[in-house]
Enzyme design. Structure first.
Site, PDB file in Angstrom:
ATOM      1  N   CYS A  74       0.864  -1.178   0.000  1.00 58.70           N
ATOM      2  CA  CYS A  74       0.000   0.000   0.000  1.00 58.70           C
ATOM      3  C   CYS A  74       0.906   1.235   0.000  1.00 58.70           C
ATOM      4  O   CYS A  74       1.714   1.409   0.921  1.00 58.70           O
ATOM      5  CB  CYS A  74      -0.864  -0.033   1.256  1.00 58.70           C
ATOM      6  SG  CYS A  74      -1.856   1.452   1.533  1.00 58.70           S
ATOM      7  N   CYS A 104      -0.821   3.651  -6.613  1.00 58.84           N
ATOM      8  CA  CYS A 104      -1.714   3.068  -5.609  1.00 58.84           C
ATOM      9  C   CYS A 104      -1.942   1.630  -6.059  1.00 58.84           C
ATOM     10  O   CYS A 104      -2.212   1.384  -7.249  1.00 58.84           O
ATOM     11  CB  CYS A 104      -3.041   3.825  -5.568  1.00 58.84           C
ATOM     12  SG  CYS A 104      -4.323   2.989  -4.599  1.00 58.84           S
TER      13      CYS A 104
HETATM   14  N1  DGL Z   1      -3.880   0.555  -2.017  1.00 58.47           N
HETATM   15  C1  DGL Z   1      -3.515   1.719  -1.344  1.00 58.47           C
HETATM   16  C2  DGL Z   1      -2.355   2.470  -1.907  1.00 58.47           C
HETATM   17  O1  DGL Z   1      -1.546   1.853  -2.560  1.00 58.47           O
HETATM   18  C3  DGL Z   1      -4.458   2.446  -0.447  1.00 58.47           C
HETATM   19  C4  DGL Z   1      -5.717   2.902  -1.028  1.00 58.47           C
HETATM   20  C5  DGL Z   1      -6.653   3.478   0.001  1.00 58.47           C
HETATM   21  O2  DGL Z   1      -7.061   2.737   0.880  1.00 58.47           O
HETATM   22  O3  DGL Z   1      -6.963   4.671  -0.115  1.00 58.47           O
HETATM   23  O4  DGL Z   1      -2.204   3.622  -1.703  1.00 58.47           O
END
Ligand code: DGL
Length: 264
Positions: free
Chosen positions: A75, A186
């Protein structure tokens, strides 16, 4: 020091980290994984840095107590706000983060125009500021926040007219930018990669950091003598914080979607 037979934990606010898990399985087919999706608290990208740090620490400590040999923060948002703090508190542990794959995008051609798509929190953090500074003389970089996009992926809505309309409106300011490349900053966005291409143009190259994260995890395990010596294929346990009593959360979007993605 952790032991080789322990699983590798992979963590995200929800489903997005499955895009990284897929590459980890490819790079480390004999390892066991625990995938933790904090779907009860998703999305992270519109929360405060303090809150996301607190959530990340709580997942880390829970999984560490259970026994893991490495923790992959799949993440970008959680990495931005928590990875340095976690490493400071647990200097002996293997903690791997992700970051937007800006370097390969910038190096893909002479002075390209690159849009980095990410959550508002990722783009606000110091870590991203430092990354931007490293490459700002070699490319024209446009940081572009995509609030609302994570929710489409969390719902499993990765095709269709509603998503198309949402992306057309979201990307309207990018239409005249003559983009050469897009960085998916993301881990949720690879699930909607073909939709992004169809709105921003098939000729725009798309980069994401999952392969680099998988390589780095393998390298760190190898350097610490922690690669599994099993010869059979590893397994994945899914934990979904919306279903705290069901390890495999069967029937949840996480497993269904994750399973489909892994098989594709
Ligand atoms: N998958 C996440 C990222 O890479 C987080 C997305 C979220 O929960 O806003 O930033």
């Amino acid at each position: 020091m952790a032991e080789k037979h322990l699983p590798i934990a992979v963590f995200d606010s929800g489903l997005g980290g499955v895009s990284v898990l897929k590459e980890l399985i490819r790079a480390l087919p004999n390892e066991n994984f625990i995938y933790f999706g904090d779907t009860a608290n998703a999305p992270y990208g519109v929360k405060s840095a303090e809150r996301v740090r607190e959530l990340t620490f709580s997942v880390y400590e829970r999984l560490k107590a259970r026994g893991i040999k490495a923790f992959v923060i799949a993440c970008n948002t959680a990495t931005s706000v928590a990875v340095a703090h976690l490493r400071e508190k647990y200097p002996q542990d293997i903690i791997v983060g992700v970051e937007p794959a800006l370097k390969p995008a910038v190096l893909s051609m002479e002075h390209p125009t690159v849009a980095v798509l990410a959550t508002p929190l990722t783009l606000k953090e110091e870590k991203f500021g430092a990354l931007l500074q490293r490459f700002e003389t070699e490319a024209r970089v446009i940081p572009f926040a995509c609030p609302g996009l994570v929710e489409f992926v969390e719902r499993g809505e990765v095709t269709g007219e509603r998503l198309h309309t949402f992306l057309e409106e979201l990307f309207a300011p990018l239409k005249d930018e003559k983009l050469d490349a897009i960085v998916l900053g993301c881990t949720h966005y690879p699930f909607v990669k073909s939709k992004i291409s169809s709105v921003l143009g098939d000729n725009v190259k798309i980069f994401d950091g999952s392969c680099g994260t998988a390589r780095e995890t393998r390298r760190r395990l190898e350097a610490n003598g922690l690669l599994s010596d099993a010869t059979n294929k590893g397994r994945v346990i899914f934990i979904d914080s919306s279903h705290p009593n069901e390890e495999n959360a069967s029937g949840s979007t996480l497993v269904k979607f994750g399973g489909e993605y892994l098989c594709s």
